[in-house]
Scaffold this motif. Structure first.
Motif, PDB file in Angstrom:
ATOM      1  N   GLU A  22       8.697  10.457  -9.241  1.00 54.57           N
ATOM      2  CA  GLU A  22       9.361  11.205  -8.167  1.00 54.57           C
ATOM      3  C   GLU A  22      10.367  10.360  -7.395  1.00 54.57           C
ATOM      4  N   GLN A  32       1.158   4.600  -3.019  1.00 60.70           N
ATOM      5  CA  GLN A  32       0.899   6.043  -2.964  1.00 60.70           C
ATOM      6  C   GLN A  32       2.048   6.777  -3.638  1.00 60.70           C
ATOM      7  N   PRO A  33       1.738   7.614  -4.618  1.00 61.58           N
ATOM      8  CA  PRO A  33       2.842   8.310  -5.272  1.00 61.58           C
ATOM      9  C   PRO A  33       3.545   9.241  -4.285  1.00 61.58           C
ATOM     10  N   ALA A  34       4.873   9.342  -4.446  1.00 63.86           N
ATOM     11  CA  ALA A  34       5.624  10.258  -3.596  1.00 63.86           C
ATOM     12  C   ALA A  34       5.164  11.685  -3.875  1.00 63.86           C
ATOM     13  N   GLU A  43       0.822  -1.226   0.000  1.00 61.69           N
ATOM     14  CA  GLU A  43       0.000   0.000   0.000  1.00 61.69           C
ATOM     15  C   GLU A  43       0.848   1.266   0.000  1.00 61.69           C
ATOM     16  N   ALA A  44       1.820   1.259   0.906  1.00 63.12           N
ATOM     17  CA  ALA A  44       2.628   2.475   1.049  1.00 63.12           C
ATOM     18  C   ALA A  44       3.285   2.848  -0.276  1.00 63.12           C
ATOM     19  N   ALA A  45       3.844   1.830  -0.938  1.00 61.64           N
ATOM     20  CA  ALA A  45       4.560   2.118  -2.172  1.00 61.64           C
ATOM     21  C   ALA A  45       3.629   2.593  -3.274  1.00 61.64           C
ATOM     22  N   ALA A  51       5.368  15.389  -4.811  1.00 66.39           N
ATOM     23  CA  ALA A  51       6.316  16.042  -5.704  1.00 66.39           C
ATOM     24  C   ALA A  51       7.121  17.071  -4.924  1.00 66.39           C
ATOM     25  N   VAL A  52       8.346  16.706  -4.569  1.00 63.11           N
ATOM     26  CA  VAL A  52       9.221  17.637  -3.860  1.00 63.11           C
ATOM     27  C   VAL A  52       9.914  18.493  -4.922  1.00 63.11           C
ATOM     28  N   ALA A 106      26.787  18.965 -17.187  1.00 65.42           N
ATOM     29  CA  ALA A 106      25.788  17.930 -17.468  1.00 65.42           C
ATOM     30  C   ALA A 106      26.284  16.884 -18.464  1.00 65.42           C
ATOM     31  N   PRO A 118      12.635  20.399  -6.900  1.00 67.48           N
ATOM     32  CA  PRO A 118      14.095  20.372  -6.782  1.00 67.48           C
ATOM     33  C   PRO A 118      14.591  21.679  -6.192  1.00 67.48           C
ATOM     34  N   PRO A 119      15.495  21.629  -5.209  1.00 67.02           N
ATOM     35  CA  PRO A 119      15.962  22.863  -4.584  1.00 67.02           C
ATOM     36  C   PRO A 119      16.758  23.705  -5.576  1.00 67.02           C
ATOM     37  N   SER A 178       9.059   6.165  -1.043  1.00 61.33           N
ATOM     38  CA  SER A 178       8.579   7.562  -1.031  1.00 61.33           C
ATOM     39  C   SER A 178       9.127   8.366   0.140  1.00 61.33           C
TER      40      SER A 178
END
Lengths: 458, 458
Positions: free
Chosen positions: B167, A93-95, A89-91, A97-98, A307, A100-101, B317
């Motif tokens: 993500e 759930q999509p992370a 279940e946990a996986a 969206a953090v 890059a 990018p710093p 996540s």
């Protein structure tokens, strides 16, 4: 007898054997086929399901490979002990969206990506893809693309005064890899001398390997030859990192002579020497080396683009066969895709034009940053005008804590870095202040903003 | 008064200041301008040479930067102590062209470069260069190209049963970098459990860092959960490296549960799981992980091309924000150039087609190699038919010396590798025998030739 009715069908998605695997896996996971249950023979289940026997054999093989069942010689296939599988279940759930710093204002050592000739570069890549498609995927030589090695040798002669052949050039995934490969190869369990302050990743690399490390105390004009020369000495003679000084020619010669006397080596890290804003670039130390004692390391990360992850080492001729014997497989980490396009870009003259253009821009920005920094009061510290590179080292008073200051400046959106982590011995405090990524007109304001934070006024 | 007559001229090549630098440098190197000589003032020399004073100032700055001269505050510029520079004769001789060594027959773990779809790949690169030129040079996100990350997430769901979002995907320069980054991040000075035999570079990496290493003894069917679970456990569950076994599902679950109880982590190195020749690929361990304890590591080096240097980690996540904070700068070593083209190649279905085609070919080659090896006498050793991967581990009798045998096979042009260096604890002797790079028809002869050398008949 196992009832799989309704679970297997020609009209369902996927091959039949996969459906059988899925059905049996589910039964085993749920516990309805318990530990030690003997599965029906493949012939019996095949008849029962109306499928070919080979289909069931394939399915059983798969269950055994996955560990749901095991073969006992001569007596059949039995269900293994499998705890009920919890659905992930946990996986699922999509992370979140953090974002990018942002690297921050006045980031040291970083070229301006907007100066990169993105469209000419893409055209060059496209042309190579049409004219030499195999070059984008096939690496014949562990030392790198032969055309790129030829262009690097010509470039090193043109810009750095180094006479060398393409055979001596080893393409790597950047200066850091070139440094690590050559150190690993040449130290051979003996000792190494590193600049302090110097390049932190290299310092860590040497320490992690348990080599004896001597620190070369380095001031504004570079290090002195030590009494006891190490097997390998790593220097940044053109533009010391991070302080910015140039190693005078007499000291360069003294280091080369001492290396010869010790039967040792100099690794010259020439990471951003193209960017001198007064006079022409200082010739490389490798250009003075008549004895084949100096390994030259260059990078495209500063002049072109980080890059692309490309750098190189130029080896003394005598070392080439030994390196060849080590690099049977392309184990150096340089990706092949950009190599031939970069060779074409260099051969066409576009690369040199790009560097000259970047140097003009960065010279303006250097001047603007230095002028703004000159207004900082002496009570804060001082800096040397080295007229070179991609950062200015501003020396703070000893009472200041550069790491603490950089925590505050980072919160305000600045990318400046502390000096002290570069020195494993001495707690000289300072700030490494970049200027290449900001238009010259913006620099006075940005430097003034930085000062307010350093002074604790914000 | 310095006589530079005839050395400086408007009609000569190069800017005037460079000519002045070159002329003075020569005089200093030859010794005709000795240590401590005071150079004329810039005004005087400019008048003397009939050039602008700023030209001489630039030249003097350059000499000082190079260390040929030094400024003494208030009293002028003086010549420094420079030993005569010997022309770099040795370096001027081009290095002899050493031919790149051939990797050898039956090289383990290496895909066949001739199977790589070089032309479709080049067309894809060319199309991206025209349609999305900026994507070939600009890296906006330290985690990698967003399109590629999306495709990798979809691929992991399709082929490996892992439910994840883009993500969670971190693009790296290969599996090895992904393993090293995640180990470094998660071990935090505590302990790590590694398979023995296992992947030598990872073993060395952990030992060099001084972490406490526990060895998981690994047989044909993978490792058992130890009494004392380590903070981080690195496993190759789908196809153990180098032995080839599959870790049964119950053991996978036991490892995941133990990791949760320990507040620890599993790193799943899934380096060549696509190549199973019986049944479908075994689902990944990360697909069973309901607790976010498993970091999945994959690579394109085996399925596609080692020369692209691309791999990835799929993070639980909950770990994404912590990794984000570490990767402000694109410090992971993946070059950008191939990323968007690879995303397009995957999205178009060409990548899956390529894997299916490679798998068909390698399955034939595996069968041919296994059949030929089955003819080796029991007195030499044995192997397990794992029906998977890119090599077969042939176990030799204890009395044999695999390293010595591989020295002989290398001389005969074979690329097989010894097993024992993969095991830091126990001297199990064996040969890692590849088969992917040889046409199936050639394998019986190649394997028979290898046998003659192993038996000492050649």
């Amino acid at each position: 007898m196992i009832d799989l009715s309704g679970m297997i069908s020609d009209s369902k998605a996927g091959p039949l054997y996969q459906q059988i695997v899925a059905a049996l896996r589910r039964r085993i996971s749920e516990g309805s086929l318990g530990l030690g249950t003997r599965l029906p023979s493949s012939r019996a289940l095949a008849q029962d399901l109306g499928v070919a026997r080979s289909t069931v054999v394939t399915a059983y093989d798969q269950l055994v490979a996955e560990g749901f069942a095991e073969t006992r010689q001569g007596s059949g296939i039995f269900v293994c002990d499998v705890a009920p599988i919890r659905p992930p279940e946990a996986a699922a759930q999509p992370a979140a969206a953090v974002p990018p710093p942002v690297p921050g204002l006045l980031l040291p050592g970083a070229p301006d990506p907007d100066v990169f000739p993105a469209r000419p570069w893409a055209r060059c890549v496209s042309r190579v893809a049409r004219m030499a498609p195999m070059s984008l995927s096939h690496q014949e030589d562990a030392f790198g693309d032969p055309e790129l090695r030829r262009e690097i040798a010509a470039y090193a002669a043109r810009w750095r005064g180094i006479e060398c052949s393409a055979e001596q050039v080893l393409v790597t995934s950047g200066a850091r890899e070139a440094l690590e490969l050559t150190m690993e190869f040449l130290v051979e369990g003996e000792d190494i001398a590193l600049e302090a302050p110097g390049f932190t990743p290299t310092q860590r690399f040497a320490q992690a390997r348990g080599w004896r490390v001597h620190w070369l105390r380095t001031g504004a004009r570079g290090a002195e030859v030590p009494q006891q020369m190490a097997k390998v000495t790593l220097l940044t003679p053109s533009h010391q990192f991070p302080l910015g000084g140039t190693l005078p020619v007499p000291q360069r010669q003294a280091f080369l002579q001492a290396a010869k006397a010790r039967d040792g080596w100099i690794i010259e890290d020439d990471f951003d020497s193209e960017f001198r804003y007064g006079g022409q670039p200082v010739p490389a130390m490798a250009a003075l080396d008549g004895e084949g004692r100096c390994i030259y390391v260059g990078t495209f990360s500063k002049t072109f683009s980080h890059a692309l992850r490309l750098g190189y080492a130029i080896l003394p001729s005598a070392l080439v066969p030994q390196f060849r014997a080590q690099f049977i497989h392309p184990s150096a980490g340089a990706a092949i895709t950009a190599q031939r396009p970069l060779a074409e870009f260099m051969a066409s003259g576009q690369y040199d034009r790009h560097i000259r253009r970047a140097r003009r821009l960065y010279a303006e920005r250097y001047a603007a940053a230095a002028e703004a920094l000159a207004e900082w009061p002496e009570s804060l510290g001082y800096f040397h005008r080295h007229n070179a590179g991609m950062q200015i080292a501003f020396h703070l008073k000893e009472s200041q804590n550069d790491t603490e200051i950089c925590r505050r400046t980072a919160e305000a959106g600045y990318g400046v870095r502390p000096l002290s982590p570069h020195d494993p011995e001495c707690a000289a405090q300072g700030l490494l202040i970049g200027f290449c990524q900001s238009p010259a007109d913006d620099l006075p304001g940005q430097v003034a903003g930085l000062r307010r934070i350093v002074e604790g006024r914000r």
